[in-house]
Design a protein around this motif. Structure first.
Motif, PDB file in Angstrom:
ATOM      1  N   GLU A  12       2.096  -4.935   2.437  1.00 40.10           N
ATOM      2  CA  GLU A  12       3.014  -4.077   3.190  1.00 40.10           C
ATOM      3  C   GLU A  12       2.324  -2.718   3.384  1.00 40.10           C
ATOM      4  O   GLU A  12       1.615  -2.256   2.491  1.00 40.10           O
ATOM      5  CB  GLU A  12       4.284  -3.890   2.368  1.00 40.10           C
ATOM      6  N   LEU A  13       2.552  -2.119   4.548  1.00 34.43           N
ATOM      7  CA  LEU A  13       1.870  -0.855   4.848  1.00 34.43           C
ATOM      8  C   LEU A  13       2.840   0.314   4.737  1.00 34.43           C
ATOM      9  O   LEU A  13       4.040   0.157   4.961  1.00 34.43           O
ATOM     10  CB  LEU A  13       1.314  -0.882   6.272  1.00 34.43           C
ATOM     11  N   PRO A  14       2.318   1.499   4.423  1.00 34.46           N
ATOM     12  CA  PRO A  14       3.196   2.670   4.445  1.00 34.46           C
ATOM     13  C   PRO A  14       3.506   3.034   5.895  1.00 34.46           C
ATOM     14  O   PRO A  14       2.737   2.701   6.791  1.00 34.46           O
ATOM     15  CB  PRO A  14       2.356   3.759   3.783  1.00 34.46           C
ATOM     16  N   GLN A  15       4.606   3.727   6.110  1.00 36.25           N
ATOM     17  CA  GLN A  15       4.905   4.257   7.447  1.00 36.25           C
ATOM     18  C   GLN A  15       3.755   5.142   7.879  1.00 36.25           C
ATOM     19  O   GLN A  15       3.260   5.939   7.081  1.00 36.25           O
ATOM     20  CB  GLN A  15       6.125   5.174   7.363  1.00 36.25           C
ATOM     21  N   GLU A  16       3.348   5.061   9.129  1.00 39.75           N
ATOM     22  CA  GLU A  16       2.216   5.891   9.548  1.00 39.75           C
ATOM     23  C   GLU A  16       2.559   7.377   9.531  1.00 39.75           C
ATOM     24  O   GLU A  16       1.819   8.203   9.060  1.00 39.75           O
ATOM     25  CB  GLU A  16       1.732   5.513  10.949  1.00 39.75           C
ATOM     26  N   SER A  17       3.738   7.674  10.055  1.00 42.05           N
ATOM     27  CA  SER A  17       4.105   9.081  10.159  1.00 42.05           C
ATOM     28  C   SER A  17       5.272   9.359   9.231  1.00 42.05           C
ATOM     29  O   SER A  17       6.411   9.127   9.571  1.00 42.05           O
ATOM     30  CB  SER A  17       4.488   9.390  11.599  1.00 42.05           C
ATOM     31  N   PRO A  18       4.983   9.856   8.027  1.00 47.22           N
ATOM     32  CA  PRO A  18       6.057   9.996   7.059  1.00 47.22           C
ATOM     33  C   PRO A  18       7.074  11.044   7.485  1.00 47.22           C
ATOM     34  O   PRO A  18       6.704  12.096   7.987  1.00 47.22           O
ATOM     35  CB  PRO A  18       5.328  10.428   5.785  1.00 47.22           C
TER      36      PRO A  18
ATOM     37  N   ILE B   4       0.854  -1.191   0.000  1.00 51.91           N
ATOM     38  CA  ILE B   4       0.000   0.000   0.000  1.00 51.91           C
ATOM     39  C   ILE B   4       0.891   1.242   0.000  1.00 51.91           C
ATOM     40  O   ILE B   4       1.727   1.402   0.882  1.00 51.91           O
ATOM     41  CB  ILE B   4      -0.943   0.012   1.221  1.00 51.91           C
ATOM     42  N   LEU B   5       0.699   2.098  -1.014  1.00 54.74           N
ATOM     43  CA  LEU B   5       1.463   3.348  -1.075  1.00 54.74           C
ATOM     44  C   LEU B   5       0.686   4.489  -0.436  1.00 54.74           C
ATOM     45  O   LEU B   5       1.271   5.441   0.051  1.00 54.74           O
ATOM     46  CB  LEU B   5       1.782   3.711  -2.533  1.00 54.74           C
ATOM     47  N   ARG B   6      -0.675   4.378  -0.483  1.00 55.02           N
ATOM     48  CA  ARG B   6      -1.513   5.410   0.128  1.00 55.02           C
ATOM     49  C   ARG B   6      -2.744   4.732   0.713  1.00 55.02           C
ATOM     50  O   ARG B   6      -3.480   4.082  -0.009  1.00 55.02           O
ATOM     51  CB  ARG B   6      -1.955   6.435  -0.928  1.00 55.02           C
ATOM     52  N   PRO B   7      -2.973   4.854   2.024  1.00 51.40           N
ATOM     53  CA  PRO B   7      -4.196   4.283   2.588  1.00 51.40           C
ATOM     54  C   PRO B   7      -5.401   5.069   2.082  1.00 51.40           C
ATOM     55  O   PRO B   7      -5.309   6.280   1.869  1.00 51.40           O
ATOM     56  CB  PRO B   7      -4.028   4.455   4.103  1.00 51.40           C
TER      57      PRO B   7
ATOM     58  N   ARG C 239      -7.167   4.763   9.182  1.00 55.41           N
ATOM     59  CA  ARG C 239      -5.786   4.948   8.701  1.00 55.41           C
ATOM     60  C   ARG C 239      -5.711   6.027   7.636  1.00 55.41           C
ATOM     61  O   ARG C 239      -4.766   6.825   7.602  1.00 55.41           O
ATOM     62  CB  ARG C 239      -5.276   3.650   8.065  1.00 55.41           C
ATOM     63  N   ALA C 240      -6.705   6.028   6.749  1.00 54.91           N
ATOM     64  CA  ALA C 240      -6.715   7.039   5.677  1.00 54.91           C
ATOM     65  C   ALA C 240      -6.978   8.422   6.277  1.00 54.91           C
ATOM     66  O   ALA C 240      -6.363   9.409   5.878  1.00 54.91           O
ATOM     67  CB  ALA C 240      -7.764   6.696   4.623  1.00 54.91           C
ATOM     68  N   ILE C 241      -7.886   8.480   7.268  1.00 54.76           N
ATOM     69  CA  ILE C 241      -8.156   9.770   7.932  1.00 54.76           C
ATOM     70  C   ILE C 241      -6.870  10.282   8.571  1.00 54.76           C
ATOM     71  O   ILE C 241      -6.479  11.444   8.398  1.00 54.76           O
ATOM     72  CB  ILE C 241      -9.259   9.604   9.003  1.00 54.76           C
ATOM     73  N   ASN C 242      -6.185   9.416   9.323  1.00 57.63           N
ATOM     74  CA  ASN C 242      -4.960   9.844  10.009  1.00 57.63           C
ATOM     75  C   ASN C 242      -3.870  10.252   9.019  1.00 57.63           C
ATOM     76  O   ASN C 242      -3.159  11.230   9.239  1.00 57.63           O
ATOM     77  CB  ASN C 242      -4.460   8.737  10.935  1.00 57.63           C
ATOM     78  N   ASP C 243      -3.763   9.483   7.936  1.00 58.22           N
ATOM     79  CA  ASP C 243      -2.778   9.823   6.906  1.00 58.22           C
ATOM     80  C   ASP C 243      -3.018  11.252   6.395  1.00 58.22           C
ATOM     81  O   ASP C 243      -2.080  12.055   6.298  1.00 58.22           O
ATOM     82  CB  ASP C 243      -2.908   8.823   5.750  1.00 58.22           C
ATOM     83  N   ARG C 244      -4.297  11.608   6.102  1.00 59.14           N
ATOM     84  CA  ARG C 244      -4.575  12.944   5.580  1.00 59.14           C
ATOM     85  C   ARG C 244      -4.331  14.003   6.654  1.00 59.14           C
ATOM     86  O   ARG C 244      -3.833  15.100   6.363  1.00 59.14           O
ATOM     87  CB  ARG C 244      -6.024  13.051   5.090  1.00 59.14           C
ATOM     88  N   LEU C 245      -4.694  13.685   7.907  1.00 64.04           N
ATOM     89  CA  LEU C 245      -4.496  14.668   8.985  1.00 64.04           C
ATOM     90  C   LEU C 245      -3.010  14.908   9.252  1.00 64.04           C
ATOM     91  O   LEU C 245      -2.579  16.047   9.472  1.00 64.04           O
ATOM     92  CB  LEU C 245      -5.187  14.196  10.267  1.00 64.04           C
TER      93      LEU C 245
ATOM     94  N   ALA D  62      -7.918   9.789  14.508  1.00 63.17           N
ATOM     95  CA  ALA D  62      -8.923   8.720  14.548  1.00 63.17           C
ATOM     96  C   ALA D  62      -8.267   7.442  15.068  1.00 63.17           C
ATOM     97  O   ALA D  62      -7.040   7.347  15.144  1.00 63.17           O
ATOM     98  CB  ALA D  62      -9.466   8.479  13.146  1.00 63.17           C
ATOM     99  N   GLU D  63      -9.091   6.477  15.434  1.00 59.55           N
ATOM    100  CA  GLU D  63      -8.577   5.137  15.722  1.00 59.55           C
ATOM    101  C   GLU D  63      -7.844   4.655  14.478  1.00 59.55           C
ATOM    102  O   GLU D  63      -8.376   4.800  13.369  1.00 59.55           O
ATOM    103  CB  GLU D  63      -9.742   4.185  15.940  1.00 59.55           C
ATOM    104  N   ASN D  64      -6.661   4.065  14.655  1.00 55.04           N
ATOM    105  CA  ASN D  64      -5.865   3.750  13.469  1.00 55.04           C
ATOM    106  C   ASN D  64      -6.217   2.384  12.884  1.00 55.04           C
ATOM    107  O   ASN D  64      -5.368   1.507  12.783  1.00 55.04           O
ATOM    108  CB  ASN D  64      -4.379   3.824  13.826  1.00 55.04           C
TER     109      ASN D  64
END
Ligand code: TXA
Ligand code: MG
Length: 331
Positions: free
Chosen positions: A213-219, A193-196, A319-325, A312-314
């Motif tokens: 595979e997941l992207p790093q949560e906090s880039p 996953i490149l973008r949740p 996950r997508a909400i947190n990624d954008r925030l 948000a809860e991750n």
């Protein structure tokens, strides 16, 4: 300029695309800014209008699975990956999943930013699919916002940000999902996953039988031109107003002029006033995602000195909400 969704208007918008124009259109995730993917001049105009760097490739939107071979040369994938592609397409298309696949040489380099992969998505939206089918069958379409700014979830957002620079906007009301598609790379050693986004990692795990595979949560601040998927730029989806992100249940400072963005009203029943915005009454992450960008647009249009947003809860679409925030906070 802004057209309601009618048969006639879709046909007229399709003609604009055929003639090399740019049309903003609704999808189930966010509004896209579409051009014929095989018309390099039209695609170049997308980059100009958005002020998007040429190194950031575009997603090509199709309306039917049988349009895929025109864009992607799936024979270049190993057999196991071809099987996975079939499973993913059967389960998630049409829908908010973008797949990174080996590109056909006919796809212009400007679309893929010179990569030999292409991003393909089949949206779950009738008007979007009708527009694609009646025009050229393959629309290059990024989100219809200036590069780095908040994505549009209704026609008004597009009109305010890009209205004067594009040829038409199809107004399909509010986007149902509200965050962009999940971008899944099928060209590497493992699906990644490149973008949740709208399809969760858990959903993909269920279908593939193994987690992607997941992207790093906090880039961290990766240099822009070194990104695998430039949507991973650490600052993106950002409002003009400074945004501070806090962990769930952290108590933010109460300061005059600050607006607070929470996921769930039910978790903060005592807070009321214009400065408090809740993305969902009961804490539904699906509802929160659908309201996220509209809330940020509204807050950004206010006179707030700062927006303080709670994560948000991750899990799932959280996950997508947190990624954008996280990206909005890194302006
Ligand atoms: O939901 C969505 O995906 C919306 C709607 C309009 O379909 N579109 C969208 O497009 O979000 P855009 O351009 O804002 O984001 C596309 C993302 C970017 O992060 C880009 O870097 C990545 O997809 N991407 C596109 N082609 C790629 C490729 N060949 N390899 C890796 N990443 C790619
Ligand atoms: Mg975008």
């Amino acid at each position: 300029m802004v057209f309601q969704i009618t048969e006639e208007n879709i046909t007229q918008a399709a003609q604009i695309i055929i003639n090399g124009g740019l049309v903003a259109f609704p999808t189930e995730t966010v509004y896209g800014l579409g051009a014929d993917a095989f018309n390099q001049d039209a695609v170049a105009r997308i980059f100009e209008v958005k002020q998007r760097p040429r190194f950031d490739p575009l997603i090509v939107h199709i309306a039917a699975y049988d349009a895929l071979p025109r864009l992607a040369n799936c024979a270049r994938l190993p057999a196991q990956r071809q099987t996975q592609l079939g499973l993913l397409a059967r389960n998630f298309w049409p829908g908010p999943l973008t797949l990174i696949l080996p590109k056909q040489s006919a796809v212009p380099d400007i679309v893929t930013a010179g990569n030999d992969t292409v991003a393909v998505r089949l949206p779950a939206h009738d008007a979007a699919c009708a527009l694609i089918e009646r025009s050229t069958g393959a629309l290059a379409a990024p989100s219809a916002n200036p590069f780095g700014y908040l994505s549009p979830t209704c026609a008004e957002h597009v009109e305010a940000q890009l209205g004067a620079k594009i040829d038409a906007i199809l107004d399909g009301g509010t986007a149902q999902i509200g965050v962009e598609s999940t971008v899944l790379d099928l060209c590497g050693a493992v699906p990644r996953i490149l973008r949740p986004g709208g399809v969760s990692a858990g959903d993909i795990t269920c279908v593939l039988g193994a987690p992607p595979e997941l992207p790093q949560e906090s880039p961290t601040a990766i240099p822009a031109d070194a990104c695998v998927s430039p949507g991973q730029l650490s600052s993106h989806y950002a409002p003009q107003t400074p945004l501070l992100l806090i962990e769930r249940h952290d108590k933010p400072p109460r300061t005059a002029g600050v607006a607070y963005l929470y996921i769930s009203k039910a978790e903060h029943p005592a807070l009321c006033g214009d400065e408090y915005v809740f993305l969902s009454a009961e804490g539904s992450l699906t509802e929160a995602a659908a309201n996220l960008f509209a809330a940020l647009h509204r807050l950004d249009g206010g006179a707030w000195t700062q927006i303080i947003a709670e994560k948000a809860e991750n899990n799932g679409i959280g996950r997508a909400i947190n990624d954008r925030l996280i990206r909005a906070a890194r302006r």
